[in-house]
Write a protein that holds these residues in place. Structure first.
Motif, PDB file in Angstrom:
ATOM      1  N   GLU A  12       0.829  -1.209   0.000  1.00  0.00           N
ATOM      2  CA  GLU A  12       0.000   0.000   0.000  1.00  0.00           C
ATOM      3  C   GLU A  12       0.861   1.255   0.000  1.00  0.00           C
ATOM      4  OE1 GLU A  12      -3.020   0.229   3.005  1.00  0.00           O
ATOM      5  OE2 GLU A  12      -3.819  -1.753   2.516  1.00  0.00           O
ATOM      6  N   ALA A  13       1.966   1.227   0.720  1.00  0.00           N
ATOM      7  CA  ALA A  13       2.865   2.391   0.761  1.00  0.00           C
ATOM      8  C   ALA A  13       3.401   2.706  -0.630  1.00  0.00           C
ATOM      9  CB  ALA A  13       4.010   2.132   1.734  1.00  0.00           C
ATOM     10  N   LEU A  14       3.789   1.698  -1.377  1.00  0.00           N
ATOM     11  CA  LEU A  14       4.273   1.928  -2.746  1.00  0.00           C
ATOM     12  C   LEU A  14       3.176   2.527  -3.613  1.00  0.00           C
ATOM     13  CD1 LEU A  14       6.447  -1.250  -3.385  1.00  0.00           C
ATOM     14  CD2 LEU A  14       7.244   1.085  -2.967  1.00  0.00           C
ATOM     15  N   LEU A  43       2.919   6.167  -2.763  1.00  0.00           N
ATOM     16  CA  LEU A  43       4.045   6.920  -3.328  1.00  0.00           C
ATOM     17  C   LEU A  43       3.865   7.190  -4.820  1.00  0.00           C
ATOM     18  CD1 LEU A  43       7.000   5.198  -1.480  1.00  0.00           C
ATOM     19  CD2 LEU A  43       6.305   7.580  -1.260  1.00  0.00           C
ATOM     20  N   ARG A  44       3.197   6.295  -5.501  1.00  0.00           N
ATOM     21  CA  ARG A  44       2.981   6.471  -6.944  1.00  0.00           C
ATOM     22  C   ARG A  44       2.031   7.624  -7.253  1.00  0.00           C
ATOM     23  NH1 ARG A  44       2.971   0.636  -6.564  1.00  0.00           N
ATOM     24  NH2 ARG A  44       4.897  -0.129  -7.497  1.00  0.00           N
ATOM     25  N   ILE A  45       1.161   7.966  -6.286  1.00  0.00           N
ATOM     26  CA  ILE A  45       0.156   8.996  -6.581  1.00  0.00           C
ATOM     27  C   ILE A  45       0.289  10.271  -5.760  1.00  0.00           C
ATOM     28  CG2 ILE A  45      -1.552   7.373  -7.486  1.00  0.00           C
ATOM     29  CD1 ILE A  45      -2.974   7.494  -4.779  1.00  0.00           C
ATOM     30  N   PRO A  57      14.396   6.476  -8.584  1.00  0.00           N
ATOM     31  CA  PRO A  57      15.020   7.806  -8.545  1.00  0.00           C
ATOM     32  C   PRO A  57      14.104   8.912  -8.023  1.00  0.00           C
ATOM     33  CG  PRO A  57      15.439   6.743 -10.656  1.00  0.00           C
ATOM     34  CD  PRO A  57      14.456   5.879  -9.912  1.00  0.00           C
ATOM     35  N   GLN A  58      12.793   8.780  -8.229  1.00  0.00           N
ATOM     36  CA  GLN A  58      11.852   9.808  -7.752  1.00  0.00           C
ATOM     37  C   GLN A  58      11.730   9.798  -6.235  1.00  0.00           C
ATOM     38  OE1 GLN A  58       8.607   8.433 -10.516  1.00  0.00           O
ATOM     39  NE2 GLN A  58       8.281  10.651 -10.589  1.00  0.00           N
ATOM     40  N   TRP A  59      11.972   8.664  -5.608  1.00  0.00           N
ATOM     41  CA  TRP A  59      11.778   8.520  -4.166  1.00  0.00           C
ATOM     42  C   TRP A  59      13.079   8.376  -3.388  1.00  0.00           C
ATOM     43  CZ3 TRP A  59       8.382   3.684  -5.326  1.00  0.00           C
ATOM     44  CH2 TRP A  59       7.228   4.072  -6.018  1.00  0.00           C
ATOM     45  N   ALA A  60      14.169   8.223  -4.083  1.00  0.00           N
ATOM     46  CA  ALA A  60      15.439   7.841  -3.449  1.00  0.00           C
ATOM     47  C   ALA A  60      15.900   8.806  -2.356  1.00  0.00           C
ATOM     48  CB  ALA A  60      16.528   7.688  -4.512  1.00  0.00           C
TER      49      ALA A  60
END
Length: 102
Positions: free
Chosen positions: A16-18, A21-23, A51-54
């Motif tokens: 669910e966390a992923l 993060l996608r939205i 790379p967007q979350w790193a």
């Protein structure tokens, strides 16, 4: 955190966390190590590979009061920002957030 003016989003597990993060953009990830479907280390690994979350600060909030050196090393190797242990006082949690969110 909400009482201190932070907007929070809850995910019940790493999957669910992923999806969150996608939205939604987030400034900090606070996750348990032991979760169903995907543990905290797996979540951290997936976050750091994107790379967007790193660069999102990632804190473990765990009930494991005595983490082994190997567990701490593994988390740091994956890129964890820090560890907090349960039970935690609201002041301690708020301080950790303040230290990691610009």
């Amino acid at each position: 955190l909400e009482m201190a003016g932070y907007q929070t989003v809850v995910a019940n597990n790493g999957v669910e966390a992923l999806n969150v993060l996608r939205i939604l953009p987030v400034d900090l990830i606070l996750a348990d190590i032991k979760m169903p479907h995907m543990d905290g280390y797996q979540l951290l690994n997936r976050v750091r590979q994107n790379p967007q979350w790193a660069k999102i600060p990632f804190l473990f909030l765990t009930g494991c009061r005595f983490l082994s050196d190997e567990e701490i090393y593994y988390g740091k190797k994956l890129g964890v920002t820090g560890y907090l242990t349960k039970p935690i006082r609201s002041k301690e949690l708020l301080l950790a957030v303040l230290q990691n969110v610009a």
